[in-house]
Design a protein around this motif. Structure first.
Motif, PDB file in Angstrom:
ATOM      1  N   GLY A  48     121.940  80.925  34.372  1.00 57.52           N
ATOM      2  CA  GLY A  48     121.556  79.646  33.914  1.00 57.52           C
ATOM      3  C   GLY A  48     121.203  79.624  32.401  1.00 57.52           C
ATOM      4  N   ARG A  49     120.468  78.545  32.213  1.00 60.21           N
ATOM      5  CA  ARG A  49     120.252  77.976  30.541  1.00 60.21           C
ATOM      6  C   ARG A  49     119.284  79.093  30.022  1.00 60.21           C
ATOM      7  NH1 ARG A  49     116.544  72.644  29.070  1.00 60.21           N
ATOM      8  NH2 ARG A  49     116.177  73.321  26.885  1.00 60.21           N
ATOM      9  N   GLY A  50     119.710  79.325  28.745  1.00 60.29           N
ATOM     10  CA  GLY A  50     119.037  80.305  27.900  1.00 60.29           C
ATOM     11  C   GLY A  50     119.885  81.611  27.878  1.00 60.29           C
ATOM     12  N   HIS A  51     121.155  81.758  28.527  1.00 58.40           N
ATOM     13  CA  HIS A  51     121.800  82.936  28.432  1.00 58.40           C
ATOM     14  C   HIS A  51     123.027  82.655  27.838  1.00 58.40           C
ATOM     15  CE1 HIS A  51     118.932  83.717  32.077  1.00 58.40           C
ATOM     16  NE2 HIS A  51     119.150  84.775  31.464  1.00 58.40           N
ATOM     17  N   GLN A  52     123.402  83.536  26.871  1.00 59.34           N
ATOM     18  CA  GLN A  52     124.428  83.364  25.975  1.00 59.34           C
ATOM     19  C   GLN A  52     125.306  84.691  25.942  1.00 59.34           C
ATOM     20  OE1 GLN A  52     123.714  81.706  22.288  1.00 59.34           O
ATOM     21  NE2 GLN A  52     122.187  80.306  23.046  1.00 59.34           N
ATOM     22  N   VAL A  53     126.526  84.627  25.695  1.00 59.67           N
ATOM     23  CA  VAL A  53     127.539  85.807  25.538  1.00 59.67           C
ATOM     24  C   VAL A  53     127.704  86.045  23.998  1.00 59.67           C
ATOM     25  CG1 VAL A  53     129.586  86.777  26.126  1.00 59.67           C
ATOM     26  CG2 VAL A  53     128.471  85.497  27.945  1.00 59.67           C
TER      27      VAL A  53
END
Length: 68
Positions: A48-53
């Motif tokens: 979900g929101r706030g997780h990036q790669v």
């Protein structure tokens, strides 16, 4: 899931795709690491929101990481 490959510059580190929980600024908190970008994107989306790669390296056996 494939095994992460050792970083060419230092075999004590592995290279791959990091999923980070980003608060206000990088680097954020390391959540998981994947051999393929597609796996990392799916994991980040599921979390979900706030997780990036990001592509980067992690020292084996620790939570220490470097974003490329």
């Amino acid at each position: 899931m494939e095994t992460l490959k050792s970083a060419e510059s230092n075999p004590a580190w592995v290279e791959g795709w990091l999923v980070l929980r980003v608060k206000q600024a990088l680097p954020g908190d390391l959540v998981s690491m994947h051999a393929h970008a597609e796996e990392a994107q799916a994991d980040a989306h599921q979390r979900g929101r706030g997780h990036q790669v990001f592509h980067g390296k992690r020292r084996v056996g620790t939570d220490e990481f470097i974003v490329d």
